[in-house]
Motif scaffolding. Structure first.
Motif, PDB file in Angstrom:
ATOM      1  N   ILE A   1      42.327  91.855  24.851  1.00  0.00           N
ATOM      2  CA  ILE A   1      44.191  92.023  24.683  1.00  0.00           C
ATOM      3  C   ILE A   1      44.245  90.920  23.518  1.00  0.00           C
ATOM      4  O   ILE A   1      44.605  90.952  23.073  1.00  0.00           O
ATOM      5  N   ALA A   2      44.295  88.911  23.675  1.00  0.00           N
ATOM      6  CA  ALA A   2      44.009  88.079  22.985  1.00  0.00           C
ATOM      7  C   ALA A   2      43.264  88.998  21.545  1.00  0.00           C
ATOM      8  O   ALA A   2      44.273  87.711  20.510  1.00  0.00           O
ATOM      9  N   ALA A   3      42.190  89.296  21.708  1.00  0.00           N
ATOM     10  CA  ALA A   3      41.282  89.223  19.953  1.00  0.00           C
ATOM     11  C   ALA A   3      42.076  90.396  19.818  1.00  0.00           C
ATOM     12  O   ALA A   3      42.636  90.607  17.978  1.00  0.00           O
ATOM     13  N   LEU A   4      42.688  91.459  20.240  1.00  0.00           N
ATOM     14  CA  LEU A   4      43.738  92.580  19.867  1.00  0.00           C
ATOM     15  C   LEU A   4      45.192  92.176  19.504  1.00  0.00           C
ATOM     16  O   LEU A   4      45.564  92.136  18.104  1.00  0.00           O
ATOM     17  N   ALA A   5      45.539  91.208  20.212  1.00  0.00           N
ATOM     18  CA  ALA A   5      47.018  90.493  19.683  1.00  0.00           C
ATOM     19  C   ALA A   5      46.604  90.112  18.756  1.00  0.00           C
ATOM     20  O   ALA A   5      47.350  89.635  17.496  1.00  0.00           O
ATOM     21  N   CYS A   6      46.056  89.020  18.533  1.00  0.00           N
ATOM     22  CA  CYS A   6      45.417  88.227  17.128  1.00  0.00           C
ATOM     23  C   CYS A   6      45.197  89.207  16.228  1.00  0.00           C
ATOM     24  O   CYS A   6      46.041  88.446  15.027  1.00  0.00           O
ATOM     25  N   LEU A   7      44.791  90.290  16.238  1.00  0.00           N
ATOM     26  CA  LEU A   7      44.212  90.826  14.673  1.00  0.00           C
ATOM     27  C   LEU A   7      46.092  91.452  14.525  1.00  0.00           C
ATOM     28  O   LEU A   7      45.959  91.690  13.287  1.00  0.00           O
ATOM     29  N   THR A   8      46.922  91.679  15.286  1.00  0.00           N
ATOM     30  CA  THR A   8      47.910  92.125  15.101  1.00  0.00           C
ATOM     31  C   THR A   8      49.121  91.323  14.327  1.00  0.00           C
ATOM     32  O   THR A   8      49.223  92.036  13.564  1.00  0.00           O
TER      33      THR A   8
ATOM     34  N   ALA B   1      52.199  92.145  20.515  1.00  0.00           N
ATOM     35  CA  ALA B   1      51.723  90.934  20.189  1.00  0.00           C
ATOM     36  C   ALA B   1      51.904  89.663  20.731  1.00  0.00           C
ATOM     37  O   ALA B   1      51.044  88.605  20.926  1.00  0.00           O
ATOM     38  N   THR B   2      52.577  89.985  19.661  1.00  0.00           N
ATOM     39  CA  THR B   2      54.145  88.227  20.907  1.00  0.00           C
ATOM     40  C   THR B   2      54.570  88.200  21.946  1.00  0.00           C
ATOM     41  O   THR B   2      53.991  87.126  22.256  1.00  0.00           O
ATOM     42  N   TYR B   3      54.729  89.167  22.441  1.00  0.00           N
ATOM     43  CA  TYR B   3      55.077  88.773  23.903  1.00  0.00           C
ATOM     44  C   TYR B   3      53.905  89.281  25.464  1.00  0.00           C
ATOM     45  O   TYR B   3      54.047  88.766  26.685  1.00  0.00           O
ATOM     46  N   ILE B   4      52.974  90.570  24.915  1.00  0.00           N
ATOM     47  CA  ILE B   4      51.866  90.535  25.497  1.00  0.00           C
ATOM     48  C   ILE B   4      51.180  89.192  26.787  1.00  0.00           C
ATOM     49  O   ILE B   4      50.519  89.135  27.643  1.00  0.00           O
ATOM     50  N   PRO B   5      51.294  88.223  25.296  1.00  0.00           N
ATOM     51  CA  PRO B   5      50.060  86.721  26.032  1.00  0.00           C
ATOM     52  C   PRO B   5      50.960  86.142  27.275  1.00  0.00           C
ATOM     53  O   PRO B   5      50.422  86.032  28.291  1.00  0.00           O
ATOM     54  N   LEU B   6      52.709  85.919  28.246  1.00  0.00           N
ATOM     55  CA  LEU B   6      52.834  86.186  28.775  1.00  0.00           C
ATOM     56  C   LEU B   6      52.870  87.261  29.978  1.00  0.00           C
ATOM     57  O   LEU B   6      52.701  86.788  30.839  1.00  0.00           O
ATOM     58  N   LEU B   7      52.235  87.890  29.893  1.00  0.00           N
ATOM     59  CA  LEU B   7      51.507  89.358  30.388  1.00  0.00           C
ATOM     60  C   LEU B   7      50.609  88.779  31.145  1.00  0.00           C
ATOM     61  O   LEU B   7      50.143  88.811  32.083  1.00  0.00           O
ATOM     62  N   CYS B   8      49.773  88.553  30.450  1.00  0.00           N
ATOM     63  CA  CYS B   8      48.363  88.253  30.341  1.00  0.00           C
ATOM     64  C   CYS B   8      48.230  86.574  31.298  1.00  0.00           C
ATOM     65  O   CYS B   8      47.504  86.792  31.230  1.00  0.00           O
ATOM     66  N   LEU B   9      49.093  86.165  30.834  1.00  0.00           N
ATOM     67  CA  LEU B   9      49.283  84.767  31.209  1.00  0.00           C
ATOM     68  C   LEU B   9      49.512  84.748  32.906  1.00  0.00           C
ATOM     69  O   LEU B   9      48.777  83.962  33.875  1.00  0.00           O
TER      70      LEU B   9
ATOM     71  N   ALA C   1      38.204  78.845  33.935  1.00  0.00           N
ATOM     72  CA  ALA C   1      37.773  79.462  32.389  1.00  0.00           C
ATOM     73  C   ALA C   1      39.301  80.177  32.122  1.00  0.00           C
ATOM     74  O   ALA C   1      39.835  81.100  31.312  1.00  0.00           O
ATOM     75  N   GLY C   2      40.232  80.477  33.948  1.00  0.00           N
ATOM     76  CA  GLY C   2      41.003  80.746  33.964  1.00  0.00           C
ATOM     77  C   GLY C   2      42.192  80.051  32.855  1.00  0.00           C
ATOM     78  O   GLY C   2      42.901  80.849  31.642  1.00  0.00           O
ATOM     79  N   VAL C   3      42.137  79.288  33.193  1.00  0.00           N
ATOM     80  CA  VAL C   3      43.128  77.547  31.860  1.00  0.00           C
ATOM     81  C   VAL C   3      42.324  78.142  30.572  1.00  0.00           C
ATOM     82  O   VAL C   3      43.405  77.686  30.106  1.00  0.00           O
ATOM     83  N   ALA C   4      41.619  78.040  30.292  1.00  0.00           N
ATOM     84  CA  ALA C   4      40.972  77.802  29.217  1.00  0.00           C
ATOM     85  C   ALA C   4      41.235  79.852  28.367  1.00  0.00           C
ATOM     86  O   ALA C   4      42.133  79.677  27.095  1.00  0.00           O
ATOM     87  N   ILE C   5      41.391  80.682  29.034  1.00  0.00           N
ATOM     88  CA  ILE C   5      41.492  81.847  28.574  1.00  0.00           C
ATOM     89  C   ILE C   5      43.210  82.048  28.370  1.00  0.00           C
ATOM     90  O   ILE C   5      43.681  82.627  27.364  1.00  0.00           O
ATOM     91  N   GLY C   6      44.178  81.309  29.815  1.00  0.00           N
ATOM     92  CA  GLY C   6      45.135  81.007  29.428  1.00  0.00           C
ATOM     93  C   GLY C   6      45.490  80.395  28.389  1.00  0.00           C
ATOM     94  O   GLY C   6      47.062  80.995  27.726  1.00  0.00           O
ATOM     95  N   SER C   7      45.093  78.945  27.760  1.00  0.00           N
ATOM     96  CA  SER C   7      45.539  78.367  26.385  1.00  0.00           C
ATOM     97  C   SER C   7      45.469  79.672  25.551  1.00  0.00           C
ATOM     98  O   SER C   7      46.686  79.673  24.270  1.00  0.00           O
ATOM     99  N   VAL C   8      44.705  80.463  25.671  1.00  0.00           N
ATOM    100  CA  VAL C   8      44.471  81.077  24.034  1.00  0.00           C
ATOM    101  C   VAL C   8      45.316  82.357  24.002  1.00  0.00           C
ATOM    102  O   VAL C   8      45.910  82.312  22.688  1.00  0.00           O
ATOM    103  N   HIS C   9      46.144  82.561  25.232  1.00  0.00           N
ATOM    104  CA  HIS C   9      47.184  83.396  25.280  1.00  0.00           C
ATOM    105  C   HIS C   9      48.126  82.813  24.738  1.00  0.00           C
ATOM    106  O   HIS C   9      49.434  82.856  24.068  1.00  0.00           O
ATOM    107  N   PHE C  10      48.827  81.679  25.447  1.00  0.00           N
ATOM    108  CA  PHE C  10      49.749  80.219  24.564  1.00  0.00           C
ATOM    109  C   PHE C  10      49.746  79.990  23.929  1.00  0.00           C
ATOM    110  O   PHE C  10      51.028  80.564  23.115  1.00  0.00           O
ATOM    111  N   LEU C  11      48.161  79.702  23.273  1.00  0.00           N
ATOM    112  CA  LEU C  11      48.485  79.378  21.835  1.00  0.00           C
ATOM    113  C   LEU C  11      49.222  80.641  20.678  1.00  0.00           C
ATOM    114  O   LEU C  11      49.785  80.248  19.868  1.00  0.00           O
ATOM    115  N   LEU C  12      48.987  81.450  21.141  1.00  0.00           N
ATOM    116  CA  LEU C  12      49.162  83.086  20.473  1.00  0.00           C
ATOM    117  C   LEU C  12      50.427  83.538  20.471  1.00  0.00           C
ATOM    118  O   LEU C  12      51.087  83.367  19.404  1.00  0.00           O
ATOM    119  N   LEU C  13      51.253  83.265  21.645  1.00  0.00           N
ATOM    120  CA  LEU C  13      52.690  83.259  21.572  1.00  0.00           C
ATOM    121  C   LEU C  13      53.504  81.929  20.220  1.00  0.00           C
ATOM    122  O   LEU C  13      54.643  82.320  20.479  1.00  0.00           O
TER     123      LEU C  13
END
Length: 377
Positions: free
Chosen positions: A193-200, A218-226, A242-254
Motif C-alpha cells: 500500500i505504501a508503494a501504491l501511495a508513493c506512485l500516486t 494516497a494522502t490519507y490511507i497512510p493513517l489507516l495503515c498506521l 519492523a512495525g515502527v520502520a514501515i510505519g515511519s514510511v507511511h508517516f513520511l508519505l503523509l
C-alpha cells in the motif's frame, strides 16, 4: 510457628481482562466528540460569530499544541487510525467475501438514509455544510449515495464528511484482497500500500484529473495503515521494529502529501496524525472503569451515525436559532437534536441492517452444513 493463609478477594468481572480492547471504544468516543466540536467551531468561524469555546480552543490548539485553530483533523485522524486497528483485527476470523459484505452492510444503509436527509434539507433551502447549496436533482442524490458526488460538475458537498468513507472503502478493498497475506506475511500488505501511495503522489502533480480525484486516497490511507500496523504489532504478527520502520514510511508519505498541498485541514496535519497514533497506542489497551462503562460502549456503537448526521442536525438549528437565542443555548439545542437523530438512525436503520446480514449469514451457514451432511451420506 503457624502460618496464616491470606486469601485474595476474587477478581471482579469489571476488572478482569477479557481480551476485548475497550480502549478502542473510548477512542471512538473521543474521536466523535472532536469531530462534532470541530464542526461547531467551523460554523461560528465561517459565519463571523463569536463563541467563548472557540477563543479558548484557538489559544490551546495554536499557542500550545501548534495545531489547527478549530482542532480540524483531530477527530478524523483518530477515526482513521482506530479504523485501521479494528478492520485488521477482524481479518483474523473473516473471509475476504465476508469481510467486504460486513463492511458494506455496515456503511451503506445509514449512508443512503442520511444522504437522502441531507438532500431533502438542501432542497428545502437549509444548509448541511459550510457552504449554501442550491436545489439538487435526483442525479446528485444518487451520486451522493454511492460517494460519487465529488465527480459532479460543479462539485456537490451533500454530506461533506463522507470524503473519509471513500478513503476507507479503498482501504477495505485492499485489506480484503490481502487477507491471505495478512495471515502469512503480515508485513507485506502495508508495504504494498505504501508503494501504491508513493506512485500516486508521483503521478498526481502531472495529471490534473488524477490529482483532483485520487490523491485523497494516497494522502490519507497512510493513517489507516498506521492503525493496521498497530494491530499487527499488538497481535504479534509483525515485530515491533519492523512495525515502527514501515510505519515511519507511511508517516513520511503523509508529510510528503502535506508538503505537496494535498491536505486541506490547514496547519499541523502531520503533528495531528502523530498525536493520534501515540494516543491510540497508549489507550487502546485501557481496562479502566471509564473505558469499560456501559455509556462508553453504547456511545461507541453510535459513532458512525453521529459522524454522518451531526452536521445535518446542527447547522440548520444554528442558522435558525442563533439570531434569536444565546449561543450557548443554541449549541446545547443543536447537540440535543444531533443526539436524537443519531439515536433514531442507530436504532431504526443501523441495528436492523446489522441483524439482517447476520441472520442471512447464519441461514447460509446452516444450509451449507446441511448440504455437506447430505453429500457425506
Amino acid at each position: 510457628m503457624s502460618t496464616t493463609e491470606v486469601r485474595q478477594p476474587p477478581e471482579t468481572a469489571a476488572a478482569k481482562p477479557d481480551g476485548y480492547l475497550h480502549g478502542l471504544d473510548l477512542l471512538r468516543v473521543i474521536a466523535s466528540c472532536a469531530v462534532v466540536f470541530t464542526h461547531v467551531l467551523a460554523w461560528f468561524a465561517g459565519d463571523g460569530e463569536q463563541w467563548w469555546a472557540g477563543t479558548w480552543t484557538k489559544w490551546v490548539s495554536v499557542g500550545t499544541l501548534h495545531l489547527h485553530p478549530w482542532l480540524s483533523f483531530v477527530g478524523v485522524a483518530f477515526f482513521l487510525v482506530v479504523s485501521g486497528v479494528v478492520v485488521t483485527h477482524v481479518t483474523n476470523r473473516e473471509t475476504p467475501g465476508q469481510f467486504l459484505r460486513r463492511r458494506v452492510t455496515r456503511l451503506a444503509p445509514l449512508l443512503f438514509v442520511v444522504t437522502f436527509i441531507g438532500w431533502c434539507l438542501i432542497n428545502f433551502g437549509l444548509r448541511v455544510s459550510r457552504v449554501w447549496e442550491g436545489p439538487l436533482g435526483v442525479d446528485k442524490l444518487l451520486l451522493g449515495m454511492v460517494l460519487g458526488n465529488t465527480f459532479a460538475e460543479p462539485d456537490v458537498a451533500l454530506l461533506a464528511v463522507t470524503w473519509t468513507l471513500r478513503v476507507q472503502i479503498v482501504f477495505y478493498v485492499l485489506v480484503a484482497l490481502s487477507i491471505p497475506l495478512l495471515r502469512r506475511w503480515a508485513w507485506v500488505p502495508p508495504l504494498v500500500i505504501a508503494a501504491l501511495a508513493c506512485l500516486t503522489l508521483l503521478i498526481a502533480p502531472h495529471n490534473e484529473f488524477f490529482g483532483a480525484h485520487f490523491t485523497g486516497f494516497a494522502t490519507y490511507i497512510p493513517l489507516l495503515c498506521l492503525g493496521q500496523l498497530i494491530s499487527l504489532v499488538h497481535s504479534g504478527k509483525v515485530h515491533p521494529v519492523a512495525g515502527v520502520a514501515i510505519g515511519s514510511v507511511h508517516f513520511l508519505l503523509l508529510v510528503w502529501a502535506d508538503k505537496l498541498g494535498l491536505t486541506f485541514q490547514g496547519d499541523g496535519v502531520p503533528r495531528t496524525a502523530l498525536l493520534a497514533v501515540l494516543v491510540v497506542v497508549l489507550l487502546m489497551k485501557a481496562q479502566d472503569r471509564v473505558s469499560r462503562s456501559a455509556l462508553v460502549k453504547a456511545w461507541a456503537k453510535r459513532t458512525y451515525a453521529i459522524y454522518l448526521v451531526h452536521v445535518c442536525a446542527i447547522y440548520p438549528v444554528f442558522d435558525a436559532l442563533t439570531p434569536h437565542l444565546d449561543e450557548n443555548l443554541v449549541v446545547l439545542i443543536g447537540l440535543a437534536v444531533a443526539y436524537l437523530a443519531a439515536e433514531a438512525l442507530h436504532r431504526w436503520v443501523e441495528m436492523p441492517a446489522d441483524r439482517a446480514i447476520r441472520r442471512w449469514e447464519r441461514r447460509r451457514s446452516t444450509t451449507g452444513r446441511a448440504g455437506r451432511s447430505r453429500s457425506a451420506v
